[in-house]
Design an enzyme around this catalytic site. Structure first.
Site, PDB file in Angstrom:
ATOM      1  N   LYS A 136      54.167 -18.266  40.605  1.00  0.00           N
ATOM      2  CA  LYS A 136      53.281 -17.736  39.558  1.00  0.00           C
ATOM      3  C   LYS A 136      53.977 -17.751  38.195  1.00  0.00           C
ATOM      4  O   LYS A 136      53.404 -18.185  37.212  1.00  0.00           O
ATOM      5  CB  LYS A 136      52.850 -16.297  39.882  1.00  0.00           C
ATOM      6  N   ARG A 196      47.776  -5.994  40.595  1.00  0.00           N
ATOM      7  CA  ARG A 196      48.353  -6.075  41.939  1.00  0.00           C
ATOM      8  C   ARG A 196      47.687  -5.103  42.899  1.00  0.00           C
ATOM      9  O   ARG A 196      48.054  -5.075  44.075  1.00  0.00           O
ATOM     10  CB  ARG A 196      49.838  -5.746  41.857  1.00  0.00           C
ATOM     11  N   ARG A 218      66.126 -18.327  44.423  1.00  0.00           N
ATOM     12  CA  ARG A 218      65.737 -18.261  43.008  1.00  0.00           C
ATOM     13  C   ARG A 218      66.893 -17.671  42.190  1.00  0.00           C
ATOM     14  O   ARG A 218      67.552 -16.732  42.615  1.00  0.00           O
ATOM     15  CB  ARG A 218      64.498 -17.371  42.877  1.00  0.00           C
ATOM     16  N   ARG A 250      67.950 -11.833  41.385  1.00  0.00           N
ATOM     17  CA  ARG A 250      67.286 -10.547  41.185  1.00  0.00           C
ATOM     18  C   ARG A 250      67.575  -9.636  42.374  1.00  0.00           C
ATOM     19  O   ARG A 250      67.552 -10.092  43.506  1.00  0.00           O
ATOM     20  CB  ARG A 250      65.765 -10.763  41.060  1.00  0.00           C
ATOM     21  N   ARG A 257      58.537  -6.757  50.038  1.00  0.00           N
ATOM     22  CA  ARG A 257      57.592  -7.141  48.979  1.00  0.00           C
ATOM     23  C   ARG A 257      56.411  -7.909  49.575  1.00  0.00           C
ATOM     24  O   ARG A 257      55.275  -7.751  49.132  1.00  0.00           O
ATOM     25  CB  ARG A 257      58.298  -7.986  47.912  1.00  0.00           C
TER      26      ARG A 257
END
Ligand code: AMP
Length: 217
Positions: free
Chosen positions: A15, A90, A126, A159, A170
């Site tokens: 996203k 969300r 990531r 992160r 998550r």
């Protein structure tokens, strides 16, 4: 009329990468509640202090906090023509609040569909630039020099919430609280699903094709 694009999808679906690229393409601001919250945590602002614990464990920050952030952000002049949301709404409560804020804007929801195993693989690889926020992936889009951002020379970092156990949490939260929005927007006839597998450019082309359809509508 104001045009608004909302990106939906599990964490790591792409996203952020796609929404920020689309923002440059269309000239609309890119609004990521995750980025706004991380910046607040980094600077230890009152907002950051409230949000930090929720974020660390992979949970959602309470609706009223996030809705307040977006209410403020939408007051800026740069949002008059349109904007692109990444990571908001969300929850159903956030989606209802957003509808009220947007009034008669033309809204299109783009769902980037990626299977769970791919989500875990993507998030753990990531890396994000601590200085300009550029996103890398160690396998599919690595930096030229290990740990260093190609664009600005900043340090890349993993992160906190991209560690595997937090990613799984998550994903669970996504399924429970965010996935119901697919139904919410489908009912309104404004949801488009796009296959999120493949290269960044492939997914980008699929998204642009959908956005062009909206322009012609
Ligand atoms: P993201 O960068 O979009 O993956 O967001 C990172 C984290 O910020 C999430 O796991 C949540 O803790 C928090 N967050 C971001 N956007 C929202 C939102 N719309 N509602 C609640 N929490 C959010």
């Amino acid at each position: 009329m104001r045009k608004v694009f909302i990106f939906l999808g599990p964490p790591g679906a792409g996203k952020g990468t796609q929404a920020s690229s689309l923002s440059r393409h269309l000239g609309f601001p890119y609004i990521s509640t995750g980025d706004i919250l991380r910046e607040a945590v980094k600077n230890s602002t009152p907002l950051g202090k409230k949000a930090e614990e929720f974020m660390k464990r992979g949970d959602l920050v309470p609706d009223e906090i996030v809705i307040g952030i977006i209410e403020e952000r939408l007051k800026s002049k740069d949002c008059l023509q349109g904007c692109i949301f990444d990571g908001f709404p969300r929850t159903t409560a956030q989606a209802i609040a957003l509808e009220k804020m947007l009034g008669d804007a033309l809204v299109k929801v783009l769902f980037i569909d990626v299977p769970d195993e791919e989500v875990v693989r993507r998030n753990s690889k990531r890396r994000v630039c601590s200085s300009c926020g550029r996103i890398y992936h160690l396998e599919t889009s690595p930096p030229l020099k290990d740990g260093i951002c190609d664009s600005c020379g900043g340090q890349l970092y993993l992160r906190d919430d991209d560690r595997e156990e937090v990613i799984r949490e998550r994903l669970r939260v996504y399924r429970e609280k965010t996935a119901p929005l697919l139904h919410f927007y489908k009912e309104k006839g404004i949801l488009t699903a796009v296959n999120g597998e493949g290269s960044i450019d492939e997914v980008r082309s699929r998204l642009l094709a959908e956005i062009e359809k909206l322009d012609k509508a």
